[in-house]
Scaffold this motif. Structure first.
Motif, PDB file in Angstrom:
ATOM      1  N   ALA A  30      34.349  32.678  47.179  1.00  0.00           N
ATOM      2  CA  ALA A  30      33.411  33.582  46.514  1.00  0.00           C
ATOM      3  C   ALA A  30      33.644  33.521  45.008  1.00  0.00           C
ATOM      4  O   ALA A  30      34.697  33.952  44.521  1.00  0.00           O
ATOM      5  N   PRO A  31      32.695  33.011  44.248  1.00  0.00           N
ATOM      6  CA  PRO A  31      32.892  32.866  42.804  1.00  0.00           C
ATOM      7  C   PRO A  31      32.683  34.169  42.051  1.00  0.00           C
ATOM      8  O   PRO A  31      31.975  35.078  42.518  1.00  0.00           O
ATOM      9  N   LEU A  32      33.282  34.242  40.884  1.00  0.00           N
ATOM     10  CA  LEU A  32      32.992  35.321  39.941  1.00  0.00           C
ATOM     11  C   LEU A  32      31.656  35.005  39.283  1.00  0.00           C
ATOM     12  O   LEU A  32      31.504  33.982  38.613  1.00  0.00           O
ATOM     13  N   LEU A  33      30.662  35.874  39.486  1.00  0.00           N
ATOM     14  CA  LEU A  33      29.317  35.637  38.967  1.00  0.00           C
ATOM     15  C   LEU A  33      29.161  36.111  37.533  1.00  0.00           C
ATOM     16  O   LEU A  33      28.193  35.734  36.862  1.00  0.00           O
ATOM     17  N   GLY A  34      30.092  36.934  37.072  1.00  0.00           N
ATOM     18  CA  GLY A  34      30.008  37.402  35.705  1.00  0.00           C
ATOM     19  C   GLY A  34      30.837  38.650  35.466  1.00  0.00           C
ATOM     20  O   GLY A  34      31.254  39.326  36.414  1.00  0.00           O
ATOM     21  N   ILE A  35      31.084  38.927  34.203  1.00  0.00           N
ATOM     22  CA  ILE A  35      31.815  40.118  33.775  1.00  0.00           C
ATOM     23  C   ILE A  35      30.868  40.953  32.924  1.00  0.00           C
ATOM     24  O   ILE A  35      30.386  40.501  31.884  1.00  0.00           O
ATOM     25  N   VAL A  36      30.594  42.164  33.383  1.00  0.00           N
ATOM     26  CA  VAL A  36      29.699  43.066  32.653  1.00  0.00           C
ATOM     27  C   VAL A  36      30.558  43.989  31.798  1.00  0.00           C
ATOM     28  O   VAL A  36      31.390  44.732  32.326  1.00  0.00           O
ATOM     29  N   GLY A  56      44.085  49.050  31.160  1.00  0.00           N
ATOM     30  CA  GLY A  56      45.098  48.102  30.731  1.00  0.00           C
ATOM     31  C   GLY A  56      45.085  46.850  31.594  1.00  0.00           C
ATOM     32  O   GLY A  56      44.822  46.926  32.797  1.00  0.00           O
ATOM     33  N   TYR A  57      45.357  45.711  30.974  1.00  0.00           N
ATOM     34  CA  TYR A  57      45.457  44.430  31.684  1.00  0.00           C
ATOM     35  C   TYR A  57      44.197  44.098  32.480  1.00  0.00           C
ATOM     36  O   TYR A  57      44.261  43.546  33.591  1.00  0.00           O
ATOM     37  N   ALA A  58      43.046  44.433  31.926  1.00  0.00           N
ATOM     38  CA  ALA A  58      41.786  44.182  32.632  1.00  0.00           C
ATOM     39  C   ALA A  58      41.595  42.688  32.906  1.00  0.00           C
ATOM     40  O   ALA A  58      41.207  42.296  34.016  1.00  0.00           O
ATOM     41  N   ASP A  59      41.848  41.851  31.908  1.00  0.00           N
ATOM     42  CA  ASP A  59      41.658  40.413  32.089  1.00  0.00           C
ATOM     43  C   ASP A  59      42.583  39.870  33.174  1.00  0.00           C
ATOM     44  O   ASP A  59      42.185  39.008  33.978  1.00  0.00           O
ATOM     45  N   GLU A  60      43.807  40.373  33.200  1.00  0.00           N
ATOM     46  CA  GLU A  60      44.755  39.923  34.220  1.00  0.00           C
ATOM     47  C   GLU A  60      44.320  40.370  35.615  1.00  0.00           C
ATOM     48  O   GLU A  60      44.484  39.629  36.598  1.00  0.00           O
ATOM     49  N   ASN A  61      43.757  41.579  35.712  1.00  0.00           N
ATOM     50  CA  ASN A  61      43.241  42.054  37.000  1.00  0.00           C
ATOM     51  C   ASN A  61      42.071  41.187  37.465  1.00  0.00           C
ATOM     52  O   ASN A  61      41.980  40.824  38.640  1.00  0.00           O
ATOM     53  N   ILE A  62      41.184  40.859  36.538  1.00  0.00           N
ATOM     54  CA  ILE A  62      40.047  39.997  36.887  1.00  0.00           C
ATOM     55  C   ILE A  62      40.546  38.636  37.369  1.00  0.00           C
ATOM     56  O   ILE A  62      40.046  38.095  38.365  1.00  0.00           O
ATOM     57  N   ALA A  63      41.517  38.088  36.687  1.00  0.00           N
ATOM     58  CA  ALA A  63      42.061  36.782  37.076  1.00  0.00           C
ATOM     59  C   ALA A  63      42.680  36.832  38.470  1.00  0.00           C
ATOM     60  O   ALA A  63      42.521  35.898  39.269  1.00  0.00           O
ATOM     61  N   ALA A  64      43.388  37.934  38.769  1.00  0.00           N
ATOM     62  CA  ALA A  64      44.023  38.070  40.083  1.00  0.00           C
ATOM     63  C   ALA A  64      42.983  38.134  41.196  1.00  0.00           C
ATOM     64  O   ALA A  64      43.133  37.502  42.252  1.00  0.00           O
ATOM     65  N   ILE A  65      41.925  38.897  40.966  1.00  0.00           N
ATOM     66  CA  ILE A  65      40.856  38.992  41.967  1.00  0.00           C
ATOM     67  C   ILE A  65      40.119  37.669  42.082  1.00  0.00           C
ATOM     68  O   ILE A  65      39.822  37.193  43.188  1.00  0.00           O
ATOM     69  N   ARG A  66      39.844  37.068  40.935  1.00  0.00           N
ATOM     70  CA  ARG A  66      39.075  35.829  40.921  1.00  0.00           C
ATOM     71  C   ARG A  66      39.746  34.731  41.744  1.00  0.00           C
ATOM     72  O   ARG A  66      39.093  34.073  42.574  1.00  0.00           O
ATOM     73  N   SER A  67      41.025  34.539  41.543  1.00  0.00           N
ATOM     74  CA  SER A  67      41.722  33.466  42.253  1.00  0.00           C
ATOM     75  C   SER A  67      41.771  33.733  43.754  1.00  0.00           C
ATOM     76  O   SER A  67      41.576  32.821  44.568  1.00  0.00           O
ATOM     77  N   ARG A  68      41.997  34.978  44.128  1.00  0.00           N
ATOM     78  CA  ARG A  68      42.121  35.303  45.551  1.00  0.00           C
ATOM     79  C   ARG A  68      40.788  35.233  46.286  1.00  0.00           C
ATOM     80  O   ARG A  68      40.714  34.719  47.398  1.00  0.00           O
TER      81      ARG A  68
END
Length: 239
Positions: free
Chosen positions: A204-210, A185-197
């Motif tokens: 450190a950039p997000l290199l991609g979502i597999v 659940g809320y995978a996109d929101e979790n990715i966004a939270a990690i990405r910003s921090r």
């Protein structure tokens, strides 16, 4: 003539897709025209085929590589039982020598343009009574790519791993979100939270979502990664 490049792939835990992402990186680097080789310095869990011992992860890395290293260089320490390396090494009377791995890595760099080094488990897996995989990454002195298994608890695991990497003075070159749990659940929101921090705190950039894959495909996963951006980071770090 450009110098060879290398990076260290670690993860937030075991079984979160380090080998898939490492294989995808190898495919991506090969597409970029580089002779790409893999190291899995320590592998726990082996099976025998025609008198030769194999490890599933190491075999997958070989399949994705455009340069095959001799097995003794690719995997200096192949342990039989699939368990924590320091426990299996003690049972099998093997001393996990980080210096030997560093020497093997130096030899590997002479054979390829890019060497992807996949760690074992997470970033702080014990290797001996006094050393762990963080010590190995530090001895190799490589930029680190962090694979984050997207499942419940991943934000804390990602931030703790990034903090540990930075504490060793290593560069976090980027991270990959791997959708190991298709029902999260809320995978996109979790990715966004990690990405910003991770971007704000460690650049450190997000290199991609597999995406979740069945069956997994290194080539399909490579399509999801920004290889060019990673190469720019690695080349800048080399200067």
């Amino acid at each position: 003539m450009t110098s060879p490049l290398s990076l260290f792939v670690t993860g937030t835990d075991t079984e979160i897709g380090k080998t898939l992402v490492s294989s995808a990186l190898l495919r991506g680097f090969t597409r970029a025209g580089l002779r790409a080789a893999a190291m899995k310095p320590i592998a726990a869990g082996a099976f025998e085929v025609d008198g030769v011992w194999h490890n599933e992860d190491a075999d997958q890395l070989d399949a994705a590589s455009s340069v095959l290293l001799p097995p003794a260089l690719r995997t200096p320490y192949l342990l039989k039982a699939p368990a924590a390396p320091h426990i299996v090494a003690a049972e099998e009377h093997v001393t996990l020598d980080i210096g030997h791995i560093v020497d093997c890595h130096a030899q590997a760099l002479k054979l390829a343009d890019m060497v992807v080094v996949e760690g074992v488990g997470g970033f702080r897996v014990p290797l001996t009574d006094t050393q762990d995989t963080a010590d190995l990454a530090l001895a190799l002195n490589l930029p680190v790519v962090l694979v984050v298994g997207m499942r419940l608890g991943c934000i804390s695991h990602a931030l703790l791993s990034a903090e540990a990497i930075a504490a060793r003075g290593l560069q976090l070159a980027g991270w990959v979100a791997n959708r190991v749990d298709p029902d999260m659940g809320y995978a996109d929101e979790n990715i966004a939270a990690i990405r910003s921090r991770l971007k704000q705190q460690y650049d450190a950039p997000l290199l991609g979502i597999v995406p979740h894959m069945r069956p997994v495909s290194a080539d399909a996963a490579a399509d999801c990664l920004d290889i060019n951006a990673l190469l720019q980071t690695l080349r800048a770090a080399q200067r």
